[in-house]
Design an enzyme around this catalytic site. Structure first.
Site, PDB file in Angstrom:
ATOM      1  N   GLN A 189      29.065  35.862  37.416  1.00 33.67           N
ATOM      2  CA  GLN A 189      29.865  36.574  36.423  1.00 33.67           C
ATOM      3  C   GLN A 189      30.032  35.775  35.131  1.00 33.67           C
ATOM      4  OE1 GLN A 189      33.274  38.985  37.750  1.00 33.67           O
ATOM      5  NE2 GLN A 189      32.875  38.193  39.792  1.00 33.67           N
ATOM      6  N   GLU A 227      38.287  31.657  36.385  1.00 31.64           N
ATOM      7  CA  GLU A 227      37.106  32.035  35.579  1.00 31.64           C
ATOM      8  C   GLU A 227      36.366  30.785  35.115  1.00 31.64           C
ATOM      9  OE1 GLU A 227      36.316  35.050  35.599  1.00 31.64           O
ATOM     10  OE2 GLU A 227      38.090  36.337  35.453  1.00 31.64           O
TER      11      GLU A 227
END
Length: 735
Positions: A250, A220
């Site tokens: 994202q 991430e």
DNA sequence: GGCATAGCTTTTTTT
DNA sequence: AAGCTATGCC
């Protein structure tokens, strides 16, 4: 056949590139966790890397647990020596060992946002900062942003010369840090910043960790902030074996300081970086992926990549617009129950995603009514609940009495007749003598101003001292039970005997069992260890898989998860995208919302249902919203538009699908003003009359309030209880 | 000096 | 709708 044969070429490229910086741009559902776990396995099994030399950073504890488990299955042995953790827990672990180099005690406590607010409130009072002008939250937000950019209090102050209001903030920042230090506490941002500071000031410590973590992986990556980036840069600067995985599409945590530049500019910072793009999606149907691609395409600030899939087209996306949020929730509950009953998956295959936590209320209500098992993630974090914080504050006080905040929280809980005036006197004494609040309490006899109040303080001090003496012989769970017994905490709640107090007792029971399982599972259980673990859990960490329940959560919490059947609720302009971002001057704010929408759509594997409501209650008032602009960005042919109003409630002649589609899609048709309620000149019923509602049955009118658009009628239904409703919708008939 | 209650305000997302 | 603050009461 090796475990790497089942991967596609790009994935394998990422796994086999082990030396030097590597950026993996992994689209949604492209198997990035798989790549990461296989990469760890490859390092250990094929490259002979000592598992001990590998550090993998994930976003949540849950993700960390899953990764470790998966690596464990791939690797013969050694997986447990790999460091898999979140940024925050990794930093805590490092700081516990070395923070003495920065002048802190290694038993420091970690402040959550609640604690931060209490502390800041105190500071504002002391510095005479008008909290109407500068709210505590705003100040904390500014401080947090500064820390995320590694700007300390001193540096912040230097940058503010000349600007009066900024200097005031700098003062607050400085005082805040000073207080944290005297309380021997760190806030979330400090965990990262202090670790960076530790490394910068102590090259020997840094080098030890560089040697330790020869291979570093960050998941991430698009949501890392500047401080986190600095941290891993420092660690990786010696061996350069840094592998980051992320998806710029994202990135949804800018508000928390995430710096999207970290991923967009990775190649500039590490010129020798190899870039691998994972663009094949294995998760979703073609329809869902198409929709997601069309939405995200409207963003300007992104790396060029196109996700594709070999999966089937699948079912169309369903879009339903409703009159009220009430009907929306009802529809979702009904549709979901219908699908599960028809054998189309289990409850746990379904997730309801929404923009704000407040939206969960209505849904929860309907799920309860429909007897659908559900679980809500987020909202008030378990550990942020009053009863839990109270009890934990007792444990904190026993563990580290330097934490004034914890002591002050519980000194009058349960009531001991100790009020603000008494506390102020103790506080003054503590400041004067430069001792902690708790030590001032212990020396209460020496504070003349207290007078007879001393007698009230004594039992508290005795209690803490007793617990402290017992700590040595008790497990965490036993100590917790001791606290509960000696304070009569649960007993008071039992006497209250309300629905709320029973829920609180349940929470306390849960805390006890959490403590008990900590005692059992931890290698070397200590009170500090338990408190630390508890301070760093996110709500999502507790999402158990083997439980057949529907999950309700915010879009943010849903990141990294996938579900066969997803409902995106509350797709309205003003909700999602949120009002704040619509009116924002910064267009990138809206882009972040769009990324969030992209995240939401790509959570769905097989079925995606999008719903919206024309009106909904927000903070006690009804709002009328247009359908979300993001809906317009989904190609029409991918969507099946359902009827807007449930036939049950509405008895108009059935509209053709075409007209319905037109209605739903013509956003302009949803101008708030156009949504008119024909306000009756006069109602056919009055207060005290018996009326009938199509769903709730018979009831008595209790009140009628004339609003601008309509009458708001309060009815006490015989079966359904008291409801407030608009006359035009309620269609009440006089009995 | 401490406690209960009636008004008043709300940044959406979280480690 | 709910939490927090200011106010008045014991």
């Amino acid at each position: 056949m090796s475990i790497y044969d089942s991967m596609n070429e790009r994935q394998r490229e990422a796994v086999f590139h082990t030396e030097g910086p590597l950026l993996i741009l992994a689209g949604a559902g492209s198997g990035k966790t798989r790549v990461l776990t296989h990469r760890i396995a490859y390092l250990i099994e094929e490259k002979g890397v000592n598992p001990w030399n590998i550090l993998a950073i994930t976003f949540t504890n849950k993700a960390a647990g899953e990764m470790r488990e998966r690596v464990d299955r791939l690797v013969a042995f050694g997986a447990e020596s790999v460091w898999v953790s979140t940024f925050h827990s990794a930093c805590v672990r490092i700081l516990r060992r070395h923070i003495d180099r920065l002048g802190y005690d290694s038993k420091f406590t970690i402040y959550d946002s609640d604690d931060q607010k209490t502390l800041m409130k105190d500071i504002c009072k002391r510095l005479q900062i008008d909290t109407k002008q500068w709210k505590e939250k705003t100040l904390l937000g500014i401080i947090s942003s500064a820390k995320n950019e590694l700007i300390g209090a001193q540096e912040y102050e230097m940058n503010t010369m000349g600007d009066f209001s900024k200097r005031k903030i700098a003062e607050a920042y400085k005082e805040y840090q000073r207080q944290l230090r005297t309380n021997n506490a760190l806030d979330f941002d400090d965990l990262i910043m202090k670790t960076v500071e530790l490394f910068k000031l102590n090259p020997d410590v840094l080098e030890a960790y560089q040697e330790r973590f020869k291979y570093i992986m960050v998941d991430e990556y698009q949501d890392t902030n500047t401080a986190q980036f600095k941290l891993i840069s420092l660690l990786a600067s010696k061996y350069q074996n840094l592998c980051v995985v992320g998806d710029d599409d994202q990135s949804i945590y800018k508000f928390r300081g995430a710096n999207i530049r970290n991923i967009l500019n990775f190649e500039d910072v590490f010129p020798s970086a190899r870039v691998v793009k994972l663009e094949q999606n294995y998760r979703s149907t073609k329809t869902i992926l198409d929709a997601a691609n069309h939405v995200i395409r409207n963003n300007l600030e992104r790396k060029n990549k196109t996700l594709w899939t070999a999966n089937d087209g699948g079912a169309p996306i369903i879009f339903q617009n409703f009159m009220t949020a009430y009907e929306e929730a009802e529809y979702i509950a009904e549709d979901l129950a219908k699908r599960v009953a028809a054998g189309d998956g289990n409850y746990s295959d379904c997730a309801i995603l929404y923009r704000t936590n407040a939206q969960s209320r209505l849904l929860e209500e309907k799920f309860l009514l429909a007897n659908i098992p559900y679980r809500i993630i987020g909202g008030v974090n378990f550990y942020a609940r009053k009863e839990i914080k109270d009890l934990l504050s007792y444990l904190k006080t026993v563990d580290n009495a330097r934490d004034d905040l914890a002591v002050r929280r519980i000194i009058n809980v349960p009531r001991r007749g100790i009020g603000a005036a008494t506390l102020a006197k103790v506080q003054d004494f503590a400041v004067e003598n430069e001792i902690s609040f708790y030590n001032a309490l212990r020396a209460a006899e020496e504070i003349p101003a207290l007078g007879r109040s001393v007698a009230k303080l004594k039992p508290f001090v005795t209690l803490i001292q007793t617990l402290r003496a017992q700590q040595e012989y008790f497990s965490v769970a036993e100590l917790l039970k001791e606290v509960i017994d000696r304070t009569d905490y649960v007993k008071e709640l039992e006497d209250e005997n309300t629905e709320e107090s029973r829920a609180r007792i349940e929470n306390i029971d849960e805390l006890i069992s959490k403590a008990a399982s900590y005692d059992e599972e931890a290698e070397n259980p200590t009170l500090s260890g338990f408190l630390e673990e508890v301070a760093l859990v996110a709500d999502i960490d507790n999402l158990e898989e083997n439980n057949d329940r529907v999950v309700l959560m915010t879009l943010h919490s849903a990141k990294g998860l996938e579900f066969p059947n997803v409902y995106l609720a509350g797709m309205e302009d003003g909700i999602f995208p949120s009002y704040m971002t619509i009116v924002s001057e910064d267009p990138t704010d809206l882009e972040e919302e769009r990324r969030l929408c992209y995240v939401g759509i790509t959570r769905a594997m097989r079925q995606l249902t999008i719903t919206s409501a024309r009106s909904r209650m927000i903070r006690g008032e009804t709002q009328y919203n247009k359908v979300s602009r993001f809906i317009q960005e989904i190609p029409r042919e991918l969507v099946q538009v359902g009827s807007m109003i449930k036939p049950k409630v509405q008895e108009l002649p059935k509209q053709t699908a075409y007209i319905q589609a037109k209605q739903a899609f013509q956003a302009k048709a949803f101008e708030p003003k156009q949504y008119k309620v024909t306000k009756a000149d006069k109602l056919e019923y009055g207060v005290g009359d018996r009326v009938k509602h199509i769903k709730f049955g018979a009831g008595t009118v209790e009140n009628i309030v004339e609003g601008g658009k309509d009458y708001e009628v309060t009815v006490n239904f015989d079966r359904a209880g008291v409801k407030k409703m608009f006359a035009a919708f309620a269609k009440l008939k006089r009995e």
